[in-house]
Design an enzyme around this catalytic site. Structure first.
Site, PDB file in Angstrom:
ATOM      1  N   SER A   1      25.392   5.544   8.550  1.00 20.59           N
ATOM      2  CA  SER A   1      26.371   6.526   8.195  1.00 20.59           C
ATOM      3  C   SER A   1      27.106   6.233   6.893  1.00 20.59           C
ATOM      4  O   SER A   1      27.761   7.125   6.343  1.00 20.59           O
ATOM      5  CB  SER A   1      27.400   6.646   9.328  1.00 20.59           C
TER       6      SER A   1
ATOM      7  N   SER B   1      24.737   1.053  10.268  1.00 27.21           N
ATOM      8  CA  SER B   1      25.246   1.938   9.210  1.00 27.21           C
ATOM      9  C   SER B   1      25.627   1.284   7.893  1.00 27.21           C
ATOM     10  O   SER B   1      25.912   1.979   6.926  1.00 27.21           O
ATOM     11  CB  SER B   1      26.454   2.721   9.713  1.00 27.21           C
TER      12      SER B   1
ATOM     13  N   LYS C   1      34.687   3.472   2.335  1.00 20.82           N
ATOM     14  CA  LYS C   1      34.172   4.499   3.244  1.00 20.82           C
ATOM     15  C   LYS C   1      35.355   5.298   3.793  1.00 20.82           C
ATOM     16  O   LYS C   1      36.413   4.722   4.088  1.00 20.82           O
ATOM     17  CB  LYS C   1      33.402   3.812   4.378  1.00 20.82           C
TER      18      LYS C   1
HETATM   19  N1  GLN Z   1      22.719   5.501  13.358  1.00 21.72           N
HETATM   20  C1  GLN Z   1      23.456   4.936  14.449  1.00 21.72           C
HETATM   21  C2  GLN Z   1      24.198   6.027  15.174  1.00 21.72           C
HETATM   22  O1  GLN Z   1      24.025   7.134  14.827  1.00 21.72           O
HETATM   23  C3  GLN Z   1      24.405   3.879  13.941  1.00 21.72           C
HETATM   24  C4  GLN Z   1      25.574   4.439  13.267  1.00 21.72           C
HETATM   25  C5  GLN Z   1      26.520   3.390  12.786  1.00 21.72           C
HETATM   26  O2  GLN Z   1      26.159   2.220  12.644  1.00 21.72           O
HETATM   27  N2  GLN Z   1      27.758   3.808  12.579  1.00 21.72           N
HETATM   28  O3  GLN Z   1      24.939   5.795  16.061  1.00 21.72           O
END
Ligand code: GLN
Length: 488
Positions: free
Chosen positions: A151, A175, A76
C-alpha cells in the site's frame, strides 16, 4: 541533488555545498513537474516545507544541527501530521486534519528533517497496487502502465522518481517491501514494536509496522536511527535498546548462513524473477555467505491466516469511523442508525468494506472458534517455522514478490489474485520479524527485489547484508527513464 542518496545529502549539507532551502526547492520543483502524472503525493504544502528548510539552515548555521537536519523526507499519508490533512487514502478522512503529530513524525521534526508532503496509498493500507486509493492510483515511474505496488505505493514511486530522497511507509503484510521491489528502491519493515505506532492510523494492530524506504540500505539505516525506539505512548513499542544502525554496515559476510526456504522458490515464482534472485544470492555467496536450503512447512497457511487476522483487527479498528467523532459524515441523517450506515457506506471504498465484512464474520460469536482462534493457532505455527530455521541460519532470503510490477487494472477485479502478490511477505508480519527488499535486477525493464528476513531485532544484520550486496551491485543506482512528454 535530486539523484543523491540521503547520505550524500547529509554530507552536502554539512559541507555547505547547498542549503536545505535549495535542496527542498529542488524536490518541490520535481514534485511540481511529475506529481500531476505519477500521483505519488496526496498533499504537498510548499510554504511549510520551505519554512522548515529555513529553520534547518539556521540550525546548521548556529551549530545545533543533528545528523539529518535539513534533509527532506516524504511521509505516507497514514501518519498523523498536526495541521496537515491525514487522509489514509480514504474519503472517510479526506477532511481530517489531526491535532497532533504521530511519534514518528515528531521524531523526524526533532531531527530537523523537512516534511516534503504526504504520499498516496491504498485506502487504510489495504492493497498491493495503490489502486484502492480514494485519490486515484499512483503510477510506477519505471512503466506508467504499471502499478507501483502497495500500500505504500506513493512513497516508493516518489523515491524512485526523485521526488523525495527518502520516505516512510508502513507494512502490515508487505506494504513497504512489495512497493520497494516494484519501484527499484530499498525498503525495511522493522521488527514488530521497533517503531512507535502512536499516531499511525491503525489497520491490523498486531501486524502494522512503520519503516524506511530509500535508495540504499545505508539510507534506510540512517532513517531507522531516527525512527526506532521505545515510545511510552505505545504499549506495544519495544523497550530493547536501539543500536546505531549505520555502525553495523562494516561487517563482512564471511560465514554468514543464509537460509533459502524451498517454498519460496516453487512454481508460483516467475522464472526471470527467480533468475535474478539466484544471481543475487551468488553475489552474497561470493562475499563469503553460506547458502543453505531450509523449509517453512506451514507456508501454505500464510495467506488464509493473514486474511482472517488482518480483517478481524481491521473490522474492530475501523469501527471508530462512525460519522460522530471525526472524519466524513453523511448529509442529513434521519437518525443515528442512518448516520452510521450511510457514513460508512459513502466513506469507505470497496476493499475496505470487504475486509470489514470478512473480519466481522470471523469474529462473530458463532464463527470465532472456527476462524479467528484457528488463525491464531496457525499464526503460532508459522512463527515457529521461522524460529526453527533460525536455529541453523542467520537470515533467510528469497524473492520479495512472485514477479515484477503488473499492469494497472490487471488484478483489481480479482481480490484473490491480488492477495497472492503477498505470498512471500505476509509471514514476516505474522511472525513479527524484520524484512527488507533490496533491488536485485530488472525483468522486462521493471525492477524486482531480493527479500531478506532477519531474526527479531536483527535489523543491523539485514542492513549490513543489504549494504554489502549494494557495494557489489548497482541495481539500486539504476533509475527509471521518465519520459515526461509521454506521461503528462
Ligand atoms: N497487501 C496486503 C493487504 O492488502 C498488505 C498491506 C499492508 O502491508 N498494509 O492487506
Amino acid at each position: 541533488m535530486i539523484n543523491h542518496t540521503v547520505a550524500q545529502l547529509m554530507h552536502g549539507l554539512s559541507e555547505k555545498q547547498f542549503s536545505s532551502e535549495e535542496l527542498t526547492r529542488a524536490f518541490l520543483d520535481r514534485i511540481e513537474a511529475l506529481n500531476g502524472s505519477l500521483n505519488s503525493f496526496i498533499t504537498v504544502d510548499p510554504d511549510s516545507a520551505i519554512n522548515a528548510a529555513r529553520k534547518a539552515d539556521e540550525q546548521r548555521a548556529s551549530g545545533t544541527a543533528r545528523a539529518l537536519t535539513g534533509v527532506p523526507v516524504a511521509h505516507k499519508d497514514i501518519f498523523c501530521t498536526a495541521g496537515m490533512k491525514t487522509s489514509c487514502g480514504s474519503r472517510m478522512l479526506d477532511n481530517f486534519v489531526p491535532p497532533y503529530d504521530a511519534t514518528l513524525i515528531q521524531r523526524f521534526h526533532e531531527q530537523g528533517c523537512v516534511l516534503l508532503g504526504k504520499t498516496n496509498m491504498d485506502e487504510f493500507a489495504m492493497g498491493s497496487s495503490n489502486e484502492n486509493s480514494f485519490y486515484g492510483p499512483a503510477l510506477n515511474p519505471w512503466n506508467t502502465q504499471c502499478v507501483p505496488g502497495g500500500s505504500s505505493g506513493g512513497s516508493a514511486a516518489a523515491v524512485a522518481a526523485g521526488m523525495a530522497p527518502a520516505a516512510t511507509g508502513t507494512d502490515t503484510g508487505g506494504s513497504i517491501r512489495q512497493p520497494a521491489a516494484f519501484c527499484g528502491i530499498t525498503g525495511l519493515k522493522p521488527t514488530y514494536g521497533r517503531v512507535s505506532r502512536l499516531g499511525m492510523v491503525a489497520f491490523a494492530s498486531s501486524l502494522d509496522q512503520a519503516g524506511p524506504m530509500a535508495r540504499t540500505a545505508e539510507d534506510c539505516a540512517l532513517l531507522l536511527n531516527v525512527m526506532a525506539g521505545h515510545d511510552p505512548g505505545d504499549s506495544t513499542s519495544a523497550t530493547e535498546s536501539v543500536p546505531d544502525y549505520t555502525a553495523a554496515l562494516e561487517g563482512s559476510l564471511e560465514g554468514l548462513r543464509i537460509g533459502l526456504p524451498s517454498q519460496y522458490f516453487g512454481s508460483g515464482l516467475d522464472a526471470q524473477t527467480g533468475q535474478c534472485i539466484e544471481e543475487a544470492l551468488k553475489v552474497l555467496e561470493q562475499r563469503g555467505a553460506i547458502l543453505k536450503e531450509v523449509s517453512l512447512p506451514h507456508s501454505d497457511l500464510t495467506i488464509p491466516t493473514y486474511y482472517i487476522v488482518a480483517p478481524a483487527e481491521a473490522s474492530t479498528n475501523l469501527s471508530r469511523f462512525d460519522g460522530v467523532r471525526y472524519g466524513y459524515r453523511c448529509e442529513n441523517p434521519v437518525d443515528l442508525h442512518d448516520l452510521y450506515t450511510r457514513t460508512r457506506e459513502e466513506g469507505f471504498g470497496d476493499e475496505v468494506k470487504r475486509r470489514i465484512l470478512v473480519g466481522t464474520y470471523a469474529l462473530s460469536a458463532g464463527y470465532y472458534d472456527a476462524y479467528y482462534r484457528k488463525a491464531q493457532q496457525a499464526r503460532r505455527l508459522i512463527r515457529q517455522d521461522f524460529l526453527d530455521c533460525f536455529e541453523n541460519v542467520d537470515i533467510i532470503a528469497g524473492p520479495t514478490t512472485p514477479g515484477p510490477a503488473f499492469a494497472l487494472g490487471a488484478k483489481s477485479d480479482d481480490p484473490v489474485s491480488m492477495y497472492l502478490e503477498d505470498v512471500y511477505t505476509l509471514a514476516v508480519n505474522l511472525a513479527g520479524l524484520p524484512g527488507m527488499s533490496v533491488p536485485a535486477g530488472l525483468v522486462d525493464g521493471k525492477p524486482v527485489g531480493l527479500q531478506l528476513i532477519g531474526q527479531h531485532f536483527g535489523e543491523s544484520t539485514l542492513l549490513n547484508v543489504a549494504h554489502q550486496f549494494q557495494l557489489a551491485t548497482d541495481w539500486h543506482l539504476q533509475q527509471p527513464q521518465l519520459n515526461l512528454g509521454e506521461i503528462s
